[in-house]
Design an enzyme around this catalytic site. Structure first.
Site, short mmCIF file in Angstrom:
data_model
loop_
_atom_site.label_atom_id
_atom_site.label_comp_id
_atom_site.label_asym_id
_atom_site.label_seq_id
_atom_site.Cartn_x
_atom_site.Cartn_y
_atom_site.Cartn_z
N THR A 333 18.81 34.18 28.63
CA THR A 333 19.61 35.21 27.95
C THR A 333 18.74 36.44 27.72
O THR A 333 17.56 36.31 27.39
CB THR A 333 20.17 34.68 26.61
OG1 THR A 333 20.94 35.72 25.97
CG2 THR A 333 19.07 34.22 25.67
N HIS A 385 13.14 19.52 20.40
CA HIS A 385 11.90 18.80 20.13
C HIS A 385 12.07 17.28 20.23
O HIS A 385 11.08 16.54 20.21
CB HIS A 385 11.40 19.16 18.72
CG HIS A 385 9.91 19.06 18.57
ND1 HIS A 385 9.09 18.46 19.50
CD2 HIS A 385 9.09 19.45 17.56
CE1 HIS A 385 7.84 18.52 19.09
NE2 HIS A 385 7.81 19.11 17.91
#
Length: 414
Positions: A333, A385
């Site tokens: 993006t 994560h």
């Protein structure tokens, strides 16, 4: 009678919202004509009539939610000429053909000064016929009022205008109050797509263990290549040489080195993707969409630029297909197109990585012991994560930085 049903809308999409009717009830429809438009979570689709005739029995208005397979109207066999040629007076006030004529009379309801304020919506600005055909409940109310209007019309044409000056202060106060409310606040219902975007962004934050790491890129080398080659590139390939092809190639090279950023989580399993389908975020009037550049690892710079330009154009025209919006493995993006200097991109679930590009800004940098002004860009990597360790994410972003700063290496690594 032939039924007009909501068609299959695509994988995992079971309902949509009617955003527009192309045909009004009572109008002639040819086989292959689009009768209405449906807004889904991803794209807008037209509902096509498979038969010719006259549109009847419209059961859903603009804004209504409909399910796959649901009947929303019927098509009466015929051309519609017979019904349109019949005199309105002979059919009575209860038929659709006579309703507009009946309501055209200057009845007290039509002349009331509060009508514009009470119907200050986009529908109110449309012609009366379109307004009535947009809602079954409005059509019923209009037909009932039309019966009263026909019987009362001879006695009220002059009386209606004379009723206006009875209380001169009331009409003057109403517009002022309406204008004040309109300026201070406005209630606008979110589109179906905007609701979906909001829901998925919140889900991504609540589901993934999302972290972001940052770095900065010296854009000197890329800007130099673009300056030297942009005209020849445009002449040869018919498309401009932008930044996205460089970053797409750099991302592919880094994904090959760190495959867990090109994965997704399914239950207790990691699905490691061996293909590189890069989503490119595109801003449209209705919100952000992410069309996918398929097999970016096998594409040339020119092919990537052409595909991105084509996808972005169709996105802004609302012509993307569901296939073009699904199946991405990683997203890029670029907030820099709007002037963003730094931001934290949100994951495009079920993907586990997204790269954010930002505005190029000249800053003083230490280069070989000297201070030089360099065109710098901050880049950000948000990652999940749960399967991507912090060291992996940092090294991934460092590799993207190194590949972009040394564009020649993209031919080998990307």
């Amino acid at each position: 009678m032939a039924e007009v049903r909501v068609p299959e809308l695509g994988e995992s999409i079971v309902e949509g919202t009617i955003s527009k009717w192309f045909k009004n009830e009572g109008e002639t429809v040819a086989a292959g004509d689009a009768v209405c438009e449906l807004e889904t979570d991803k794209v807008n689709l037209e509902v096509i009539s498979e038969t010719a005739g006259v549109l009847r029995g419209v059961t859903k208005a603009v804004g209504d939610t409909v399910s796959v397979g649901e009947v929303i109207a019927t098509i009466e066999a015929g051309t519609g000429a017979e019904s349109s040629a019949a005199p309105a007076a002979s059919q009575g006030a209860s038929t659709p053909a006579s309703t507009p004529a009946a309501l055209a009379a200057p009845t007290p309801a039509a002349a009331a000064p509060v009508a514009p304020a009470a119907m200050a919506t986009p529908v109110a600005a449309a012609p009366l016929r379109e307004t009535l055909n947009a809602s079954p409940s409005l059509r019923k109310m209009a037909r009932e009022q039309g019966q009263v209007g026909i019987s009362a019309a001879p006695a009220t044409p002059v009386a209606a205008p004379q009723a206006l000056p009875v209380k001169p202060s009331a009409p003057a106060a109403a517009p002022a109050a309406t204008a004040q409310v309109g300026v201070r606040e406005e209630r606008v219902r979110m589109s179906r797509r905007r609701q979906t975007i909001a829901k998925r962004l919140v889900e991504a934050q609540h589901t993934a263990a999302m972290l972001t790491t940052f770095n900065e890129v010296d854009m000197t080398a890329i800007l130099d290549i673009r300056k030297r080659r942009k005209d020849a590139f445009k002449d040869k390939y018919g498309v401009g040489l932008g930044f996205m092809s460089f970053f797409t190639k750099a991302v592919v090279g880094a994904l090959k080195a760190f495959p867990r950023l090109n994965a997704e989580i399914q239950g207790d399993d990691m699905i490691l993707k061996q293909h590189y389908d890069i989503g490119v975020a595109v801003s449209t009037d209705e919100g952000l969409v992410v069309p996918v550049v398929r097999d970016a690892d096998s594409m040339t710079f020119a092919a990537i630029e052409s595909e991105i330009a084509s996808l972005a154009k169709r996105a802004r025209e609302g012509k993307l297909t569901l296939t073009e919006l699904s199946g991405g493995t990683f997203t890029i993006t670029n907030g820099g197109t709007f002037g963003s200097l730094m931001s934290t991109p949100i994951l495009n679930a079920p993907q586990v990585g997204i790269l954010g590009m930002h505005k190029i800004q000249e800053r003083p940098m230490a280069v070989n012991g000297e201070v030089q002004i360099r065109p710098m860009m901050y880049i950000a990597l948000s990652y999940d994560h749960r399967i991507v360790d912090g060291s992996e994410a940092v090294r991934f972003l460092v590799m993207v930085k190194e590949l972009v700063e040394n564009p020649e290496s993209l031919l080998l690594e990307g």
